[in-house]
Design a protein around this motif. Structure first.
Motif, PDB file in Angstrom:
ATOM      1  N   ALA A 220       0.835  -1.211   0.000  1.00 35.14           N
ATOM      2  CA  ALA A 220       0.000   0.000   0.000  1.00 35.14           C
ATOM      3  C   ALA A 220       0.868   1.259   0.000  1.00 35.14           C
ATOM      4  CB  ALA A 220      -0.936  -0.005   1.213  1.00 35.14           C
ATOM      5  N   ILE A 221       1.931   1.260   0.804  1.00 36.37           N
ATOM      6  CA  ILE A 221       2.849   2.404   0.863  1.00 36.37           C
ATOM      7  C   ILE A 221       3.466   2.654  -0.510  1.00 36.37           C
ATOM      8  CG2 ILE A 221       5.105   3.157   1.767  1.00 36.37           C
ATOM      9  CD1 ILE A 221       4.302   1.649   4.398  1.00 36.37           C
ATOM     10  N   ASP A 222       3.895   1.587  -1.158  1.00 41.95           N
ATOM     11  CA  ASP A 222       4.515   1.719  -2.484  1.00 41.95           C
ATOM     12  C   ASP A 222       3.540   2.312  -3.500  1.00 41.95           C
ATOM     13  OD1 ASP A 222       6.784   0.585  -1.353  1.00 41.95           O
ATOM     14  OD2 ASP A 222       6.457  -1.398  -2.256  1.00 41.95           O
ATOM     15  N   ILE A 223       2.310   1.798  -3.508  1.00 44.03           N
ATOM     16  CA  ILE A 223       1.322   2.286  -4.476  1.00 44.03           C
ATOM     17  C   ILE A 223       0.933   3.727  -4.168  1.00 44.03           C
ATOM     18  CG2 ILE A 223      -0.995   1.968  -5.435  1.00 44.03           C
ATOM     19  CD1 ILE A 223       1.001  -0.211  -6.295  1.00 44.03           C
ATOM     20  N   LEU A 224       0.663   4.029  -2.908  1.00 51.35           N
ATOM     21  CA  LEU A 224       0.297   5.408  -2.544  1.00 51.35           C
ATOM     22  C   LEU A 224       1.430   6.369  -2.855  1.00 51.35           C
ATOM     23  CD1 LEU A 224      -1.622   4.755   0.784  1.00 51.35           C
ATOM     24  CD2 LEU A 224      -2.593   5.692  -1.322  1.00 51.35           C
ATOM     25  N   GLY A 225       2.656   5.930  -2.619  1.00 51.63           N
ATOM     26  CA  GLY A 225       3.816   6.765  -2.955  1.00 51.63           C
ATOM     27  C   GLY A 225       3.883   7.043  -4.444  1.00 51.63           C
ATOM     28  N   SER A 226       3.567   6.037  -5.260  1.00 53.16           N
ATOM     29  CA  SER A 226       3.595   6.222  -6.717  1.00 53.16           C
ATOM     30  C   SER A 226       2.506   7.182  -7.183  1.00 53.16           C
ATOM     31  CB  SER A 226       3.435   4.870  -7.429  1.00 53.16           C
ATOM     32  OG  SER A 226       2.091   4.430  -7.405  1.00 53.16           O
ATOM     33  N   LEU A 227       1.499   7.370  -6.343  1.00 50.43           N
ATOM     34  CA  LEU A 227       0.395   8.284  -6.665  1.00 50.43           C
ATOM     35  C   LEU A 227       0.611   9.672  -6.061  1.00 50.43           C
ATOM     36  CD1 LEU A 227      -2.541   5.776  -6.059  1.00 50.43           C
ATOM     37  CD2 LEU A 227      -1.632   6.526  -8.263  1.00 50.43           C
ATOM     38  N   SER A 228       1.785   9.868  -5.445  1.00 49.41           N
ATOM     39  CA  SER A 228       2.152  11.155  -4.814  1.00 49.41           C
ATOM     40  C   SER A 228       1.153  11.589  -3.735  1.00 49.41           C
ATOM     41  CB  SER A 228       2.285  12.253  -5.886  1.00 49.41           C
ATOM     42  OG  SER A 228       3.248  11.888  -6.840  1.00 49.41           O
ATOM     43  N   ILE A 229       0.698  10.636  -2.944  1.00 44.87           N
ATOM     44  CA  ILE A 229      -0.216  10.923  -1.836  1.00 44.87           C
ATOM     45  C   ILE A 229       0.598  11.490  -0.670  1.00 44.87           C
ATOM     46  CG2 ILE A 229      -1.859   9.876  -0.198  1.00 44.87           C
ATOM     47  CD1 ILE A 229      -2.825   9.939  -3.168  1.00 44.87           C
TER      48      ILE A 229
END
Length: 192
Positions: free
Chosen positions: A76-85
Motif C-alpha cells: 500500500a505504501i509503495d502504491i500510494l507513494g507512486s500516486l504522490s499521496i
C-alpha cells in the motif's frame, strides 16, 4: 489519474484476492468490509484512505507466514507513494493495515472503525459465522486439527479476554453480544 494504471491496480487486487487458497480473505470479505464502513461513512475522516486500506489490508495473505500485514502495508505504501499521496495519509493507511494484526484500540477513530468492520463477521448470524469459520479452516488446511484447534482456540479466547471486541460504540452496540456468543460456541465445538 491514469485509467489504465488504476485498472491495472484493481486487476492485481482482484487477482490476489481470487487465489484458490482464499476461502474467506477474498473479494467477498472486501465487499463486506466496504458495506459495513459505508454505513458509517459520515463518521470517517479520510474515506479515500479507508477505501485504499480495504483493497490492500489482505493483499498479501499466506497462512504459513507471520508478516502478511507488514507486507500488505508495504505494498500500500509503495502504491500510494507512486500516486504522490501526502506522507501523513500514507502513514494512516499503514497504521490501519497494521492494526488488523492485533485489533487493539487506537487513538485514531478511522483505525478503530476499520478494525471493527474487519471483525464484523464475528457478530454476524450463527449461520454466517459458521460459514466464516469453516472458510478460515479451509485456508489453514495445511495444519492438522490438533494444531489448528489449539491455535484457533487461543485466538478466540484472546477476543473474549478483551474488555471490548469492538472499539467503536456503533459496532459494539450492534455486534458485541452476538460476537461473544458465536466465539464461545466455536470454542465449544473446537474443544470436543
Amino acid at each position: 489519474m491514469d485509467k489504465e494504471y488504476t485498472d491495472s491496480l484493481w486487476d492485481e487486487i482482484a487477482r490476489n484476492h481470487s487465489k484458490k487458497s482464499r476461502y474467506y480473505h477474498n473479494l467477498s470479505h472486501l465487499e463486506n468490509l466496504y458495506q459495513n464502513l459505508l454505513l458509517i461513512k459520515e463518521e470517517i475522516l479520510d474515506w479515500d484512505i479507508i477505501l485504499f486500506a480495504i483493497f490492500y489490508h489482505d493483499f498479501v495473505y499466506n497462512v504459513l507466514k507471520q508478516d502478511n500485514e507488514e507486507k500488505s502495508a508495504q505494498k500500500a505504501i509503495d502504491i500510494l507513494g507512486s500516486l504522490s499521496i501526502d506522507p501523513e495519509r500514507i502513514q494512516l493507511c499503514k497504521e490501519i493495515i497494521l492494526a488488523t494484526k492485533g485489533h487493539q484500540i487506537s487513538k485514531d477513530k478511522d483505525v478503530n472503525h476499520f478494525t471493527d468492520a474487519d471483525l464484523s463477521i464475528l457478530g454476524s448470524s450463527w449461520e454466517d459465522y459458521r460459514t466464516y469459520y469453516t472458510d478460515v479452516r479451509r485456508e489453514y488446511k495445511y495444519y492438522p486439527d490438533f494444531m489448528y484447534n489449539k491455535g484457533r482456540i487461543k485466538v478466540l479466547k484472546n477476543f473474549l479476554d478483551m474488555s471490548r471486541i469492538f472499539k467503536t460504540d456503533y459496532f459494539y452496540h450492534r455486534l458485541e453480544n452476538q460476537a461473544k456468543n458465536n466465539i464461545r460456541q466455536e470454542i465449544h465445538l473446537l474443544s470436543k
